[in-house]
Design an enzyme around this catalytic site. Structure first.
Site, PDB file in Angstrom:
ATOM      1  N   GLY A  46     -24.071  15.807  15.897  1.00 57.63           N
ATOM      2  CA  GLY A  46     -23.837  16.143  17.336  1.00 57.63           C
ATOM      3  C   GLY A  46     -22.858  17.105  17.174  1.00 57.63           C
ATOM      4  N   ASP A 103     -18.272  15.439  18.409  1.00 61.99           N
ATOM      5  CA  ASP A 103     -18.760  15.453  19.987  1.00 61.99           C
ATOM      6  C   ASP A 103     -18.420  14.383  20.839  1.00 61.99           C
ATOM      7  OD1 ASP A 103     -20.567  13.909  18.540  1.00 61.99           O
ATOM      8  OD2 ASP A 103     -22.129  14.121  19.420  1.00 61.99           O
ATOM      9  N   ASP A 106     -16.494   7.088  20.172  1.00 57.67           N
ATOM     10  CA  ASP A 106     -16.926   5.735  20.989  1.00 57.67           C
ATOM     11  C   ASP A 106     -16.167   4.520  20.441  1.00 57.67           C
ATOM     12  OD1 ASP A 106     -18.655   3.753  22.135  1.00 57.67           O
ATOM     13  OD2 ASP A 106     -20.348   4.849  21.818  1.00 57.67           O
ATOM     14  N   LYS A 134     -14.702   8.243  24.891  1.00 59.70           N
ATOM     15  CA  LYS A 134     -14.750   6.952  25.647  1.00 59.70           C
ATOM     16  C   LYS A 134     -13.988   5.915  25.383  1.00 59.70           C
ATOM     17  CE  LYS A 134     -20.247   7.252  26.545  1.00 59.70           C
ATOM     18  NZ  LYS A 134     -21.199   6.388  26.006  1.00 59.70           N
ATOM     19  N   PHE A 155     -24.603   6.526  29.201  1.00 59.92           N
ATOM     20  CA  PHE A 155     -25.283   7.086  28.210  1.00 59.92           C
ATOM     21  C   PHE A 155     -25.344   8.560  28.301  1.00 59.92           C
ATOM     22  CE2 PHE A 155     -29.123   6.121  25.123  1.00 59.92           C
ATOM     23  CZ  PHE A 155     -29.057   7.371  24.635  1.00 59.92           C
TER      24      PHE A 155
HETATM   25  C1  PRP Z   1     -22.274   9.839  17.074  1.00 65.35           C
HETATM   26  C2  PRP Z   1     -21.207  10.918  17.449  1.00 65.35           C
HETATM   27  C3  PRP Z   1     -20.205  10.583  16.546  1.00 65.35           C
HETATM   28  C4  PRP Z   1     -20.170   8.821  16.507  1.00 65.35           C
HETATM   29  C5  PRP Z   1     -19.251   8.222  17.389  1.00 65.35           C
HETATM   30  O1  PRP Z   1     -23.030  10.086  15.929  1.00 65.35           O
HETATM   31  O2  PRP Z   1     -21.645  12.245  17.019  1.00 65.35           O
HETATM   32  O3  PRP Z   1     -20.259  10.790  15.146  1.00 65.35           O
HETATM   33  O4  PRP Z   1     -21.619   8.747  16.917  1.00 65.35           O
HETATM   34  O5  PRP Z   1     -19.427   6.996  17.291  1.00 65.35           O
HETATM   35  P1  PRP Z   1     -18.188   5.846  16.771  1.00 65.35           P
HETATM   36  O6  PRP Z   1     -16.926   6.205  17.509  1.00 65.35           O
HETATM   37  O7  PRP Z   1     -18.560   4.727  17.673  1.00 65.35           O
HETATM   38  O8  PRP Z   1     -18.153   5.883  15.542  1.00 65.35           O
HETATM   39  P2  PRP Z   1     -24.512   9.593  15.804  1.00 65.35           P
HETATM   40  O9  PRP Z   1     -24.435   8.334  14.877  1.00 65.35           O
HETATM   41  O10 PRP Z   1     -25.215   9.368  17.146  1.00 65.35           O
HETATM   42  O11 PRP Z   1     -24.969  10.722  14.712  1.00 65.35           O
HETATM   43  P3  PRP Z   1     -25.673  12.180  15.281  1.00 65.35           P
HETATM   44  O12 PRP Z   1     -24.223  12.864  15.683  1.00 65.35           O
HETATM   45  O13 PRP Z   1     -26.395  12.629  14.186  1.00 65.35           O
HETATM   46  O14 PRP Z   1     -26.476  12.096  16.597  1.00 65.35           O
END
Ligand code: PRP
Length: 185
Positions: A46, A103, A106, A134, A155
């Site tokens: 991401g 990116d 969460d 967030k 989302f």
């Molecule tokens: C998303 C984002 C972060 C993570 C944040 O990655 O890019 O790396 O989740 O979430 P957290 O704070 O709850 O740990 P994702 O797992 O969707 O993978 P991607 O970047 O390959 O889409």
């Protein structure tokens, strides 16, 4: 087609550019002088567009490493356990100042894990930078040093963030239409 998927544009292309200019100015001020040796760590997939656009605005020499992680558990709720899918190694951790670039933050689990991981490897310093935050979703006490924009618990996708692995190439960040999600899960 895309019009049916997008509820609203949350962060426009222009705002993303402004955010990147602001964050780059902060990072330039913090790392651009003295004996800092910045290594940007991009969290795939991401953070890829944000990382490359941010690095273009840094006015000093830096290096790039990439990691990829995944959280155990299913669905949208993270279990908190992180699995390293792609790591990097180097001889000079103790001479490097790492900036982990995301990116979105969460639960905070991913960055908590990565900061700890880099410190255990002997990093001289570790800070974090995220385009989106967030804070209302946090499960662990974690605050990134550089935050582009705080957003509500919606989302979002685009500019690196995926919607079922698609639309990472959009130049803006949008909120997905809840009707679309209902029909696709
Ligand atoms: C998303 C984002 C972060 C993570 C944040 O990655 O890019 O790396 O989740 O979430 P957290 O704070 O709850 O740990 P994702 O797992 O969707 O993978 P991607 O970047 O390959 O889409």
């Amino acid at each position: 087609m895309l019009n049916n998927i997008i509820e609203k544009v949350l962060v426009t292309e222009e705002e993303i550019a402004e955010i990147i200019d602001r964050l780059a100015a902060e990072i330039n001020a913090d790392y651009g002088s003295g004996d800092k040796n910045l290594v940007v760590v991009s969290v795939l997939k991401g953070a890829m567009p944000f990382t490359t656009d941010l690095m273009k605005k840094l006015d000093f020499v830096s290096e790039l490493e990439c990691v990829r992680v995944s959280s155990y558990g299913s669905g949208t709720e993270s279990s908190g356990k992180i699995r390293m899918l792609l790591d990097f190694d180097r001889e000079d951790f103790s001479e490097c100042d790492f900036l982990v670039v995301e990116d979105i933050v969460d639960s905070g689990n991913t960055l908590t894990y990565l900061v700890d991981h880099l410190k255990k490897k002997g990093a001289r310093s570790v800070k974090t930078c995220t385009l989106l935050d967030k804070p209302s979703r946090r499960k662990v006490d974690f605050d990134p040093e550089y935050v582009g924009k705080e957003i509500p618990d919606e989302f979002v996708f685009g500019y690196g963030l995926d919607l079922f692995e698609k639309y990472r190439d959009l130049p803006f960040v949008a909120v997905v239409n809840p009707e679309y999600i209902k029909d696709h899960v």
